[in-house]
Design a protein around this motif. Structure first.
Motif, PDB file in Angstrom:
ATOM      1  N   THR A 118       0.831  -1.200   0.000  1.00  0.00           N
ATOM      2  CA  THR A 118       0.000   0.000   0.000  1.00  0.00           C
ATOM      3  C   THR A 118       0.871   1.257   0.000  1.00  0.00           C
ATOM      4  O   THR A 118       0.620   2.211  -0.750  1.00  0.00           O
ATOM      5  CB  THR A 118      -0.925  -0.001   1.230  1.00  0.00           C
ATOM      6  OG1 THR A 118      -1.784  -1.153   1.173  1.00  0.00           O
ATOM      7  CG2 THR A 118      -1.765   1.264   1.285  1.00  0.00           C
ATOM      8  N   GLY A 119       1.904   1.260   0.852  1.00  0.00           N
ATOM      9  CA  GLY A 119       2.819   2.393   0.868  1.00  0.00           C
ATOM     10  C   GLY A 119       3.512   2.577  -0.466  1.00  0.00           C
ATOM     11  O   GLY A 119       3.635   3.712  -0.968  1.00  0.00           O
ATOM     12  N   PHE A 120       3.949   1.470  -1.067  1.00  0.00           N
ATOM     13  CA  PHE A 120       4.607   1.538  -2.371  1.00  0.00           C
ATOM     14  C   PHE A 120       3.640   2.043  -3.435  1.00  0.00           C
ATOM     15  O   PHE A 120       4.027   2.823  -4.322  1.00  0.00           O
ATOM     16  CB  PHE A 120       5.139   0.162  -2.757  1.00  0.00           C
ATOM     17  CG  PHE A 120       5.801   0.122  -4.102  1.00  0.00           C
ATOM     18  CD1 PHE A 120       7.109   0.549  -4.270  1.00  0.00           C
ATOM     19  CD2 PHE A 120       5.113  -0.343  -5.220  1.00  0.00           C
ATOM     20  CE1 PHE A 120       7.722   0.519  -5.505  1.00  0.00           C
ATOM     21  CE2 PHE A 120       5.710  -0.375  -6.464  1.00  0.00           C
ATOM     22  CZ  PHE A 120       7.031   0.054  -6.608  1.00  0.00           C
ATOM     23  N   ALA A 121       2.373   1.619  -3.367  1.00  0.00           N
ATOM     24  CA  ALA A 121       1.370   2.037  -4.354  1.00  0.00           C
ATOM     25  C   ALA A 121       1.094   3.528  -4.278  1.00  0.00           C
ATOM     26  O   ALA A 121       0.688   4.140  -5.266  1.00  0.00           O
ATOM     27  CB  ALA A 121       0.075   1.263  -4.146  1.00  0.00           C
ATOM     28  N   ILE A 122       1.305   4.126  -3.124  1.00  0.00           N
ATOM     29  CA  ILE A 122       1.121   5.573  -2.978  1.00  0.00           C
ATOM     30  C   ILE A 122       2.358   6.318  -3.446  1.00  0.00           C
ATOM     31  O   ILE A 122       2.278   7.319  -4.170  1.00  0.00           O
ATOM     32  CB  ILE A 122       0.795   5.926  -1.515  1.00  0.00           C
ATOM     33  CG1 ILE A 122      -0.554   5.314  -1.106  1.00  0.00           C
ATOM     34  CG2 ILE A 122       0.774   7.438  -1.313  1.00  0.00           C
ATOM     35  CD1 ILE A 122      -0.843   5.411   0.372  1.00  0.00           C
ATOM     36  N   THR A 123       3.539   5.843  -3.048  1.00  0.00           N
ATOM     37  CA  THR A 123       4.768   6.581  -3.356  1.00  0.00           C
ATOM     38  C   THR A 123       5.177   6.476  -4.815  1.00  0.00           C
ATOM     39  O   THR A 123       5.721   7.433  -5.378  1.00  0.00           O
ATOM     40  CB  THR A 123       5.936   6.089  -2.477  1.00  0.00           C
ATOM     41  OG1 THR A 123       6.145   4.679  -2.700  1.00  0.00           O
ATOM     42  CG2 THR A 123       5.650   6.327  -1.005  1.00  0.00           C
ATOM     43  N   SER A 124       4.917   5.342  -5.451  1.00  0.00           N
ATOM     44  CA  SER A 124       5.402   5.146  -6.818  1.00  0.00           C
ATOM     45  C   SER A 124       4.784   6.135  -7.809  1.00  0.00           C
ATOM     46  O   SER A 124       5.512   6.826  -8.532  1.00  0.00           O
ATOM     47  CB  SER A 124       5.162   3.700  -7.270  1.00  0.00           C
ATOM     48  OG  SER A 124       5.684   3.481  -8.560  1.00  0.00           O
ATOM     49  N   PRO A 125       3.441   6.257  -7.893  1.00  0.00           N
ATOM     50  CA  PRO A 125       2.889   7.253  -8.826  1.00  0.00           C
ATOM     51  C   PRO A 125       3.202   8.682  -8.410  1.00  0.00           C
ATOM     52  O   PRO A 125       3.371   9.558  -9.264  1.00  0.00           O
ATOM     53  CB  PRO A 125       1.375   6.984  -8.785  1.00  0.00           C
ATOM     54  CG  PRO A 125       1.131   6.267  -7.511  1.00  0.00           C
ATOM     55  CD  PRO A 125       2.366   5.472  -7.244  1.00  0.00           C
ATOM     56  N   THR A 126       3.301   8.920  -7.113  1.00  0.00           N
ATOM     57  CA  THR A 126       3.626  10.270  -6.649  1.00  0.00           C
ATOM     58  C   THR A 126       5.028  10.665  -7.088  1.00  0.00           C
ATOM     59  O   THR A 126       5.260  11.775  -7.584  1.00  0.00           O
ATOM     60  CB  THR A 126       3.512  10.344  -5.117  1.00  0.00           C
ATOM     61  OG1 THR A 126       2.211   9.907  -4.714  1.00  0.00           O
ATOM     62  CG2 THR A 126       3.730  11.763  -4.630  1.00  0.00           C
ATOM     63  N   ARG A 127       5.979   9.756  -6.916  1.00  0.00           N
ATOM     64  CA  ARG A 127       7.361  10.037  -7.329  1.00  0.00           C
ATOM     65  C   ARG A 127       7.436  10.284  -8.833  1.00  0.00           C
ATOM     66  O   ARG A 127       8.137  11.193  -9.303  1.00  0.00           O
ATOM     67  CB  ARG A 127       8.274   8.880  -6.937  1.00  0.00           C
ATOM     68  CG  ARG A 127       9.769   9.163  -7.146  1.00  0.00           C
ATOM     69  CD  ARG A 127      10.626   7.962  -6.796  1.00  0.00           C
ATOM     70  NE  ARG A 127      10.582   7.663  -5.377  1.00  0.00           N
ATOM     71  CZ  ARG A 127       9.964   6.621  -4.844  1.00  0.00           C
ATOM     72  NH1 ARG A 127       9.315   5.766  -5.629  1.00  0.00           N
ATOM     73  NH2 ARG A 127       9.985   6.400  -3.555  1.00  0.00           N
ATOM     74  N   GLY A 128       6.718   9.483  -9.612  1.00  0.00           N
ATOM     75  CA  GLY A 128       6.719   9.674 -11.059  1.00  0.00           C
ATOM     76  C   GLY A 128       6.126  11.006 -11.474  1.00  0.00           C
ATOM     77  O   GLY A 128       6.587  11.642 -12.426  1.00  0.00           O
ATOM     78  N   ALA A 129       5.092  11.458 -10.748  1.00  0.00           N
ATOM     79  CA  ALA A 129       4.460  12.736 -11.074  1.00  0.00           C
ATOM     80  C   ALA A 129       5.311  13.920 -10.638  1.00  0.00           C
ATOM     81  O   ALA A 129       5.148  15.032 -11.154  1.00  0.00           O
ATOM     82  CB  ALA A 129       3.077  12.812 -10.408  1.00  0.00           C
ATOM     83  N   ILE A 130       6.210  13.710  -9.695  1.00  0.00           N
ATOM     84  CA  ILE A 130       7.058  14.792  -9.188  1.00  0.00           C
ATOM     85  C   ILE A 130       8.158  15.159 -10.178  1.00  0.00           C
ATOM     86  O   ILE A 130       8.511  16.345 -10.327  1.00  0.00           O
ATOM     87  CB  ILE A 130       7.670  14.390  -7.825  1.00  0.00           C
ATOM     88  CG1 ILE A 130       6.626  14.510  -6.717  1.00  0.00           C
ATOM     89  CG2 ILE A 130       8.900  15.232  -7.482  1.00  0.00           C
ATOM     90  CD1 ILE A 130       7.091  13.958  -5.390  1.00  0.00           C
ATOM     91  N   ILE A 131       8.716  14.180 -10.874  1.00  0.00           N
ATOM     92  CA  ILE A 131       9.920  14.415 -11.684  1.00  0.00           C
ATOM     93  C   ILE A 131       9.773  15.563 -12.680  1.00  0.00           C
ATOM     94  O   ILE A 131      10.668  16.412 -12.785  1.00  0.00           O
ATOM     95  CB  ILE A 131      10.337  13.104 -12.379  1.00  0.00           C
ATOM     96  CG1 ILE A 131      10.896  12.131 -11.332  1.00  0.00           C
ATOM     97  CG2 ILE A 131      11.388  13.359 -13.470  1.00  0.00           C
ATOM     98  CD1 ILE A 131      11.219  10.762 -11.869  1.00  0.00           C
ATOM     99  N   PRO A 132       8.652  15.660 -13.449  1.00  0.00           N
ATOM    100  CA  PRO A 132       8.550  16.793 -14.388  1.00  0.00           C
ATOM    101  C   PRO A 132       8.467  18.156 -13.701  1.00  0.00           C
ATOM    102  O   PRO A 132       8.636  19.180 -14.364  1.00  0.00           O
ATOM    103  CB  PRO A 132       7.250  16.490 -15.158  1.00  0.00           C
ATOM    104  CG  PRO A 132       7.009  15.040 -14.968  1.00  0.00           C
ATOM    105  CD  PRO A 132       7.516  14.733 -13.607  1.00  0.00           C
ATOM    106  N   ARG A 133       8.185  18.179 -12.395  1.00  0.00           N
ATOM    107  CA  ARG A 133       8.159  19.436 -11.655  1.00  0.00           C
ATOM    108  C   ARG A 133       9.556  19.862 -11.223  1.00  0.00           C
ATOM    109  O   ARG A 133       9.781  21.017 -10.878  1.00  0.00           O
ATOM    110  CB  ARG A 133       7.260  19.306 -10.423  1.00  0.00           C
ATOM    111  CG  ARG A 133       5.799  19.038 -10.742  1.00  0.00           C
ATOM    112  CD  ARG A 133       5.075  20.293 -11.180  1.00  0.00           C
ATOM    113  NE  ARG A 133       5.023  21.271 -10.108  1.00  0.00           N
ATOM    114  CZ  ARG A 133       4.089  21.288  -9.159  1.00  0.00           C
ATOM    115  NH1 ARG A 133       3.127  20.365  -9.158  1.00  0.00           N
ATOM    116  NH2 ARG A 133       4.095  22.221  -8.226  1.00  0.00           N
ATOM    117  N   LEU A 134      10.497  18.927 -11.204  1.00  0.00           N
ATOM    118  CA  LEU A 134      11.851  19.229 -10.768  1.00  0.00           C
ATOM    119  C   LEU A 134      12.800  19.519 -11.927  1.00  0.00           C
ATOM    120  O   LEU A 134      13.839  20.154 -11.729  1.00  0.00           O
ATOM    121  CB  LEU A 134      12.419  18.056  -9.956  1.00  0.00           C
ATOM    122  CG  LEU A 134      11.649  17.620  -8.710  1.00  0.00           C
ATOM    123  CD1 LEU A 134      12.338  16.422  -8.062  1.00  0.00           C
ATOM    124  CD2 LEU A 134      11.507  18.768  -7.727  1.00  0.00           C
TER     125      LEU A 134
END
Length: 420
Positions: A125-141
């Protein structure tokens, strides 16, 4: 061409590492993923030791998959509506708590198969939350032209973790047992948590939709109505569902190599070895603009390589051909991820990454099911070779038949807003 020019042109593009927030995120992911592999290896061994049953080890599949599907979609929807930094920290804390729970159960001698599977589900469950969040963050950085290089670095470090983690797990298990593995993972996970805490504020851009079933449906409707995004998922499913041969490795090792565990180990590691090599030699990937067409042909190469490996008479040739397929799969994964991150608007990226997580988790399991079922009808070799050929034919037919995907070109774009 001089050596320095060759390196810049062909070796992995490390320019994203010059951006401090991304560098922290990447390093934290790499360190913590080794720990993740440690725990994955140890849990399987602990369940087998507890039950003496491969069936219960196999139940790790649904224990991981169900939370990944449910919370991957939900986590992606939430990532489009809240500060992504805070969500990444929250998901990381859930996964970290699950690792500590595994450690505590083992130290207290309270581990049972049901409790272990339940804890693994919480970790997923933790991985399922962090994985899409991390992917969505990269274009912002990062600016858009560096996103393919960043994705390559992410997949590269994950592939290296997939090779290093199980090897380290064997050593730690032999010397310290299950508790030592879980403790090591808990310590290593601190790197990922630190990277998340040090990120800048990442409030949502554009229209914010309240997370829930409606926002998930809106995301799926966006995919259905956008042929470029839809096809990036379709070709991924084709690649894994048709051509992934890993479920056939034990039977092939038994039939061709006398049940050699060494042969089985090489077959198991071959695709990851190719992924690492492909990542190291990926300097050209970010320069490709016709990503839809390139993705189609790269997945066809994956299918042909797998089919050829199934016909190879020698172990070294099978491993080499599977490594070629692994390199192709690495490159295709970079382009699939890049299309989702740069083609979709920011307010949809979390949901796109959630679906990406579900497809990445579910596709290989469909491939295992397809390979095992086909082997009962056509034998292991027939299932292996036929799947690779079917993949190449299907992806060429699908990818070339959709003009929007076939003609898609990545457009350079400037960096987006983040609150430093």
């Amino acid at each position: 061409m001089g050596l320095s020019a060759f390196v810049r042109r062909h070796m992995v593009d490390v320019r994203p590492l010059a951006v401090l927030p991304y560098r922290r995120l990447w390093a934290g992911q790499g360190v913590s993923f080794v720990g993740f592999q440690l725990t994955s290896t140890a849990v399987a061994a602990q369940i087998y030791k507890t039950t003496d049953s491969s069936f219960w080890v196999g139940m790790l599949g649904p224990a991981n998959l169900v939370p990944l599907v449910v919370f991957g979609l939900w986590g992606g929807a939430v990532a489009d509506a809240v500060d992504r930094r805070r969500l990444l920290i929250g998901g990381a804390l859930v996964a970290w708590a699950a690792t500590l729970a595994l450690l505590l159960q083992t130290l207290l001698g309270a581990a049972s198969v049901g409790l272990l599977l339940a804890t693994v589900a919480v970790h997923a469950t933790g991985f399922a939350i962090t994985s899409p969040t991390r992917g969505a963050i990269i274009p912002r950085l990062l600016p858009a032209e560096l996103v393919p290089a960043a994705n390559t670095l992410n997949f590269l470090v994950s592939s290296m973790g997939a090779v290093i983690g199980p090897l380290v797990a064997g050593v730690v298990l032999a010397r310290g047992g299950f508790a030592a593995v879980y403790l090591t993972d808990a310590v290593l996970f601190g790197a990922s948590l630190y990277a998340a805490v040090r990120l800048p504020r990442l409030a949502p851009l554009g229209e914010v939709t309240r997370p829930g079933l409606r926002s998930v449906v809106d995301g799926l409707r966006y995919i259905a109505g956008n042929r470029v995004v839809l096809m990036s998922f379709v070709v991924d499913v084709i690649a894994m569902a048709f051509a992934l041969p890993r479920a056939l490795f034990p039977e092939i090792a038994d039939e061709r190599f006398g049940g050699s565990l060494i042969a089985f180990g090489w077959l198991t590691a071959s695709i990851a070895i190719g992924s690492v090599a492909g990542g190291l030699l990926s300097g050209w990937v970010g320069r490709v603009r016709r990503q839809g067409l390139a993705l189609t042909f790269t997945i066809a190469v994956w299918g042909v390589s797998v089919a050829a490996a199934g016909l190879a008479p020698a172990l070294w040739l099978m491993v080499a051909l599977l490594a070629v397929g692994g390199a192709a799969d690495m490159v295709s994964a970079v382009w699939r991820q890049t299309i989702l991150q740069t083609h979709a608007p920011d307010e949809m990226r979390g949901r796109m990454q959630g679906v990406f997580t579900v497809v990445v988790a579910g596709g290989p399991r469909l491939g295992d099911l397809r390979a095992g079922a086909a082997a009962t009808w056509f034998g292991a070799t027939g299932a292996w070779v036929g799947g690779g050929i079917a993949c190449a034919v299907a992806v060429l037919a699908a990818g070339l038949a959709v003009p929007a995907f076939r003609e898609y070109r990545a457009a350079p774009r400037g960096p987006e807003k983040c609150d430093v």
